[in-house]
Design an enzyme around this catalytic site. Structure first.
Site, PDB file in Angstrom:
ATOM      1  N   CYS A 145      -9.812  -1.829 -22.340  1.00 37.49           N
ATOM      2  CA  CYS A 145     -10.734  -2.115 -21.858  1.00 37.49           C
ATOM      3  C   CYS A 145     -11.455  -3.128 -23.348  1.00 37.49           C
ATOM      4  O   CYS A 145     -11.598  -4.162 -23.323  1.00 37.49           O
ATOM      5  CB  CYS A 145     -12.331  -1.448 -21.386  1.00 37.49           C
ATOM      6  SG  CYS A 145     -12.799  -0.763 -20.130  1.00 37.49           S
ATOM      7  N   ASN A 152     -16.168  -4.067 -13.701  1.00 34.49           N
ATOM      8  CA  ASN A 152     -15.268  -3.725 -14.903  1.00 34.49           C
ATOM      9  C   ASN A 152     -13.890  -3.865 -14.880  1.00 34.49           C
ATOM     10  O   ASN A 152     -13.494  -3.378 -13.867  1.00 34.49           O
ATOM     11  CB  ASN A 152     -15.540  -2.581 -15.357  1.00 34.49           C
ATOM     12  CG  ASN A 152     -15.030  -2.033 -16.327  1.00 34.49           C
ATOM     13  OD1 ASN A 152     -13.944  -2.577 -17.137  1.00 34.49           O
ATOM     14  ND2 ASN A 152     -14.621  -0.765 -16.961  1.00 34.49           N
ATOM     15  N   HIS A 202     -17.542  -6.174 -23.664  1.00 32.41           N
ATOM     16  CA  HIS A 202     -16.565  -5.827 -22.521  1.00 32.41           C
ATOM     17  C   HIS A 202     -18.261  -5.334 -21.210  1.00 32.41           C
ATOM     18  O   HIS A 202     -19.794  -4.899 -21.883  1.00 32.41           O
ATOM     19  CB  HIS A 202     -16.325  -4.424 -22.517  1.00 32.41           C
ATOM     20  CG  HIS A 202     -15.792  -3.597 -21.666  1.00 32.41           C
ATOM     21  ND1 HIS A 202     -15.155  -4.162 -20.681  1.00 32.41           N
ATOM     22  CD2 HIS A 202     -15.604  -2.135 -21.178  1.00 32.41           C
ATOM     23  CE1 HIS A 202     -14.732  -3.322 -19.771  1.00 32.41           C
ATOM     24  NE2 HIS A 202     -15.145  -2.425 -20.019  1.00 32.41           N
TER      25      HIS A 202
HETATM   26  N1  COA Z   1     -22.636   6.096  -4.549  1.00 30.91           N
HETATM   27  C1  COA Z   1     -24.095   7.546  -4.646  1.00 30.91           C
HETATM   28  N2  COA Z   1     -24.096   8.269  -4.783  1.00 30.91           N
HETATM   29  C2  COA Z   1     -23.181   8.070  -6.362  1.00 30.91           C
HETATM   30  C3  COA Z   1     -22.410   7.407  -6.429  1.00 30.91           C
HETATM   31  C4  COA Z   1     -21.918   5.974  -5.386  1.00 30.91           C
HETATM   32  N3  COA Z   1     -20.983   5.568  -5.762  1.00 30.91           N
HETATM   33  N4  COA Z   1     -21.585   8.055  -7.587  1.00 30.91           N
HETATM   34  C5  COA Z   1     -21.671   9.523  -7.876  1.00 30.91           C
HETATM   35  N5  COA Z   1     -22.845   9.207  -6.924  1.00 30.91           N
HETATM   36  C6  COA Z   1     -23.469  10.417  -6.630  1.00 30.91           C
HETATM   37  C7  COA Z   1     -23.423  12.061  -8.096  1.00 30.91           C
HETATM   38  O1  COA Z   1     -22.553  12.533  -7.372  1.00 30.91           O
HETATM   39  C8  COA Z   1     -24.412  12.659  -8.270  1.00 30.91           C
HETATM   40  O2  COA Z   1     -25.060  12.726  -7.149  1.00 30.91           O
HETATM   41  P1  COA Z   1     -25.724  14.674  -7.865  1.00 30.91           P
HETATM   42  O3  COA Z   1     -26.645  14.253  -8.752  1.00 30.91           O
HETATM   43  O4  COA Z   1     -25.592  14.875  -5.904  1.00 30.91           O
HETATM   44  O5  COA Z   1     -24.478  15.767  -8.139  1.00 30.91           O
HETATM   45  C9  COA Z   1     -25.731  11.368  -8.852  1.00 30.91           C
HETATM   46  O6  COA Z   1     -24.809  10.008  -7.989  1.00 30.91           O
HETATM   47  C10 COA Z   1     -25.794  11.033 -10.217  1.00 30.91           C
HETATM   48  O7  COA Z   1     -24.351  10.835 -11.271  1.00 30.91           O
HETATM   49  P2  COA Z   1     -23.506  11.016 -12.459  1.00 30.91           P
HETATM   50  O8  COA Z   1     -22.387  10.831 -12.713  1.00 30.91           O
HETATM   51  O9  COA Z   1     -24.853  11.614 -12.809  1.00 30.91           O
HETATM   52  O10 COA Z   1     -24.300   8.918 -11.671  1.00 30.91           O
HETATM   53  P3  COA Z   1     -24.866   8.020 -13.237  1.00 30.91           P
HETATM   54  O11 COA Z   1     -25.957   8.010 -13.557  1.00 30.91           O
HETATM   55  O12 COA Z   1     -23.679   8.810 -15.031  1.00 30.91           O
HETATM   56  O13 COA Z   1     -23.747   7.336 -13.453  1.00 30.91           O
HETATM   57  C11 COA Z   1     -22.005   5.779 -13.737  1.00 30.91           C
HETATM   58  C12 COA Z   1     -22.657   7.213 -12.610  1.00 30.91           C
HETATM   59  C13 COA Z   1     -20.058   6.268 -13.885  1.00 30.91           C
HETATM   60  C14 COA Z   1     -22.174   4.302 -13.616  1.00 30.91           C
HETATM   61  C15 COA Z   1     -21.957   5.894 -14.901  1.00 30.91           C
HETATM   62  O14 COA Z   1     -21.738   7.560 -15.352  1.00 30.91           O
HETATM   63  C16 COA Z   1     -21.023   5.526 -15.912  1.00 30.91           C
HETATM   64  O15 COA Z   1     -21.422   3.864 -15.741  1.00 30.91           O
HETATM   65  N6  COA Z   1     -20.387   5.898 -17.023  1.00 30.91           N
HETATM   66  C17 COA Z   1     -19.206   4.970 -17.579  1.00 30.91           C
HETATM   67  C18 COA Z   1     -18.337   4.285 -16.869  1.00 30.91           C
HETATM   68  C19 COA Z   1     -17.586   3.310 -17.739  1.00 30.91           C
HETATM   69  O16 COA Z   1     -18.322   2.497 -18.632  1.00 30.91           O
HETATM   70  N7  COA Z   1     -16.611   3.198 -17.694  1.00 30.91           N
HETATM   71  C20 COA Z   1     -15.468   2.458 -18.278  1.00 30.91           C
HETATM   72  C21 COA Z   1     -15.817   1.773 -19.906  1.00 30.91           C
HETATM   73  S1  COA Z   1     -14.973   0.785 -20.222  1.00 30.91           S
END
Ligand code: COA
Length: 345
Positions: free
Chosen positions: A131, A302, A272
């Site tokens: 990215c 993204n 980004h």
């Molecule tokens: N829909 C519904 N529930 C979802 C889900 C989806 N698409 N994806 C995950 N969940 C659930 C998980 O299973 C978890 O459930 P649990 O509590 O029963 O275990 C819950 O939602 C919370 O998951 P978590 O991973 O803690 O959520 P989060 O608040 O960290 O958000 C992301 C997840 C991926 C959105 C976040 O971590 C993120 O944006 N990370 C950076 C990713 C990124 O930008 N990557 C590219 C970098 S260039």
């Protein structure tokens, strides 16, 4: 015998290197296919509400089966060339930043070169900084133009992430989309214009937080690895989130400090576009209003290396960048790479 005459070969003097490197044109391309959150929630156990609350993403574009990364790259490049009022014949350097090359070999840049009809004397190569790839590419092109050995560069960020996403994994498939953005970079004799500076870096010890584990030389594809989905994106979202905020904030602060600037002097930040919450956190740490950031993550998700050049092109076309303005680009991605760039228009 008459004395030999000294013959002077007439040759034009080598052109002087430019004083600065500037963006002469921008362009972008988004494929027609639209995948909304509600459509996605019919495929995996998710909801529009969850995706919007956690990421700010509402929809993303998906390339057609016949549409490769190089096709999108070429379309964005043609738009950037038209904006710069240049033709493919004017380009002597082409960099394609991508993690989704058309083929493992050769470089997608060579495929784009042929599609655009660039001269065979043009240097063409791909760059993988995920990215952050566009900022890495911009810095590379700028240095090559500043050397005086290249005149006009095309820097393209293009991705078909839909081809490497595990569509059964709700923790990643909701985040990514396809698209391409491009800029034309050239030299200028006016000091202080264009790319004022960059700050690049990487945290290689965190490779496994965001990667595609299979299909490379360390783990060549096998029927078992393909069945296990090892050729798709794997991510530890929470850890990536924290590192993304920290690295992007540091990259932004460092470059401002290096140039004796305060965040308030930036007219528009082009971050980004990974997650609205990451952008909000950076705005808060830099003590800048969110309105100062250009945001389109809601419409594209993204798009990795394509994210910043698409946003830059849209920001320019929306009138968010005016002559004399300072723009800050800041990115973070797999690697884990990060980077920032300051541009004076
Ligand atoms: N829909 C519904 N529930 C979802 C889900 C989806 N698409 N994806 C995950 N969940 C659930 C998980 O299973 C978890 O459930 P649990 O509590 O029963 O275990 C819950 O939602 C919370 O998951 P978590 O991973 O803690 O959520 P989060 O608040 O960290 O958000 C992301 C997840 C991926 C959105 C976040 O971590 C993120 O944006 N990370 C950076 C990713 C990124 O930008 N990557 C590219 C970098 S260039």
């Amino acid at each position: 015998m008459s004395p030999p005459t000294v013959v002077t070969l007439s040759s034009s003097p080598a052109p002087l290197p430019p004083v600065s490197t500037v963006i002469l044109g921008t362009g972008s391309y988004a494929p027609a296919g639209l995948l909304t959150n509600s459509e996605l929630s019919k495929r995996v156990d998710t909801s529009d509400e969850w995706i919007v609350t956690r990421t700010g993403i509402r929809e993303r574009r998906i390339a057609g089966p016949e549409e490769a990364t190089s096709d999108m790259a070429a379309k964005a490049a043609l738009a950037a060339l038209a904006d710069a009022k240049l033709t493919p014949a004017d380009i002597d350097l082409l960099i394609v930043a991508t993690i989704t090359p058309d083929l493992p070999m050769p470089a997608t840049a060579c495929i784009v070169q042929a599609k655009l009809g660039l001269p065979t004397t043009a240097a063409c190569f791909d760059l993988n900084a995920a990215c952050s790839g566009f900022i890495y590419g911009l810095d590379t092109a700028s240095a090559m133009i500043a050397s005086g050995r290249y005149r006009h560069a095309l820097v393209i960020g293009a991705e078909k992430l839909s081809a490497i996403v595990d569509w059964k994994d709700r923790t990643t498939c909701v985040l990514f989309g396809d698209g391409a953005g491009a800029v034309v970079v050239g030299g200028s004799s006016r000091p202080g214009l264009g790319l004022v500076g960059t700050r690049l870096g990487a945290i290689g010890e965190s490779v496994d937080l965001l990667c595609i584990p299979g299909g490379g030389s360390s783990a060549p594809a096998t029927p078992a690895s393909i069945a296990a989905g090892d050729h798709t994106i794997k991510m530890k979202g929470k850890e990536v989130f924290k590192l993304a905020v920290r690295a992007m904030e540091e990259a932004a602060r460092d470059i401002l400090e290096q140039h004796g600037l305060h965040a308030d002097q930036i007219a528009c930040v082009i971050p980004h576009q990974a997650n609205l919450r990451i952008i909000e956190a950076i705005a808060q740490y830099l003590e800048l209003p969110l309105e100062r950031f250009f945001i389109n993550v809601d419409r594209y998700g993204n798009t990795s290396a394509a994210s910043i050049p698409i946003a830059l092109d849209e920001a320019r076309r929306a009138g968010r960048i005016k002559p004399g303005d300072l723009t800050l680009l800041v990115a973070f991605g797999a690697g884990l790479t990060y980077g920032s760039a300051l541009i004076r228009w």
